[in-house]
Design a protein around this motif. Sequence first.
Motif, short mmCIF file in Angstrom:
data_model
loop_
_atom_site.label_atom_id
_atom_site.label_comp_id
_atom_site.label_asym_id
_atom_site.label_seq_id
_atom_site.Cartn_x
_atom_site.Cartn_y
_atom_site.Cartn_z
N GLY B 213 41.53 130.08 57.77
CA GLY B 213 42.99 130.17 57.85
C GLY B 213 43.60 129.14 58.79
N LEU B 216 43.83 126.00 56.58
CA LEU B 216 44.69 126.04 55.39
C LEU B 216 46.17 126.12 55.75
N MET B 217 46.50 126.92 56.74
CA MET B 217 47.92 127.08 57.11
C MET B 217 48.55 125.72 57.48
N LEU B 220 48.97 123.55 54.31
CA LEU B 220 50.08 123.96 53.44
C LEU B 220 51.42 123.53 54.02
N ALA B 231 53.63 129.71 53.45
CA ALA B 231 52.29 129.18 53.75
C ALA B 231 51.41 130.28 54.34
N THR B 234 50.47 132.90 51.53
CA THR B 234 49.55 132.33 50.55
C THR B 234 48.16 132.15 51.17
N ASP B 235 48.15 131.71 52.41
CA ASP B 235 46.91 131.47 53.14
C ASP B 235 46.12 132.76 53.32
N GLN B 238 43.90 133.77 50.43
CA GLN B 238 42.62 133.05 50.40
C GLN B 238 41.64 133.64 51.40
#
Lengths: 64, 367
Positions: B213, B216-217, B220, B231, B234-235, B238
């Motif tokens: 995380g 990814l954050m 995004l 973001a 959505t993160d 995952q």
Amino acid sequence: MYQALSEFLLELSRHKILWAVSVIAAMAITAVVLYVFWDLVARGVALARPRGRSPADNRSRRGH
Amino acid sequence: MHFPIADATVSPLLLALLGMIVGTMTGFFGVGGGFLITGGLLVLGVPTIYAVGTGLLMVMGTAITSTLRHRRLGNVDMRLAVLIVCGTIPGVFAGERVNATLEHAGVAGPVVGAVYFVLLLSLGSLMVGNWIRQLRYRPGPRVGGGLPGWFRSVRLGPDRLRLPMLAGARFSGEVNLRPAFPRAGIDEMSALVPTFAGFTIGFVAALLGAGGGFLLMPFLVYGLGIPPGVAIGTDLFQIIITGSLGAFLYSLSGNVDPMIAVIMFASASVGTQLGALATRFVNASRILGLFGVTVLNAGVAVGLGQLARLLGSGGLEQVSQALLLGVSGAVAVTILILLTAAAVSQARRGRRLSALREARAARRRVV
């Protein structure tokens, strides 16, 4: 009771696949149950609180 | 209280406190908080392998609750999340394989530590630097330019995929490979961009034993230019996948204590609700700034931990863990203060409005 629960968990942990599936399922179910519980609490709080009009409501009242 | 699976004696109150801190950060930042849970459990005296396994189980649980909460707030772009997950799953398996090879060669510890340190420190510095620049100059949002503009316009393969054998009454036989992501505010983007990003992040996450995380954050937000609220939501979707995959693998080896996880999770669920709610009131740059401080602090703590292992100093190791928990706890308290301040100001505004309405009604009655 705690002793009985500990013994049950120790016994279950000997069966690898069953243990892994049970642990994941228990956590997923707990997560959903807790989410539903807190959601109901939040709805209860929102219903109990008197609501002020939002700026959007005021605009629609003025005919914008 | 004794936990027989991990064979550790830990105070349930301290577990609940750690859970509350982690939950608040998960709901607010959209990270699983694996680095924090593992560090915290180690400080509380849980054996390392159980700390990692139980941490992953806890990451999965908090990610489920937070995703559901963010979905309700309209913060999850499901199309984007599913495409990212399509890349994440093979990425996790590839990362696990590389990790196993490094472990076999006996260099996994130093390599993972070094990669973690460099990643956390550079990401944290980037985010804190950006926050300070925004505080000084307050620049307007950049739409369509820079890195987000490039990622959105890059062409990877064909725009449409024809599948005539699947054509029927409901399906035209053509798949759009440059779909729109309305919730994320993207008009069109190659479907392969989030899939490749998911693969890379899944690979690095599995290599480091984290949920991913924290990678990814920022991708995004800075890479695709998605609003931080979306973001985060959505993160988190995952993280459910990476967390449950990791927790399942650790459970198979019997290295998970569900009782520790459930106690922490019960208090974390309160934190996730509050953290997710706070994203509605706290502005985007402040969310990113606080996240940057947390990541930078984690980088410093990991660096100190590595140094402690090199020097064989137990004291330095404790300093690194205390720094990790202390600063994260302070950030969690700051989030709760920001939320309380927003709630108090909203309540005051509501009271002012109702007083105004009552006064108007009284005037009408007089007239």
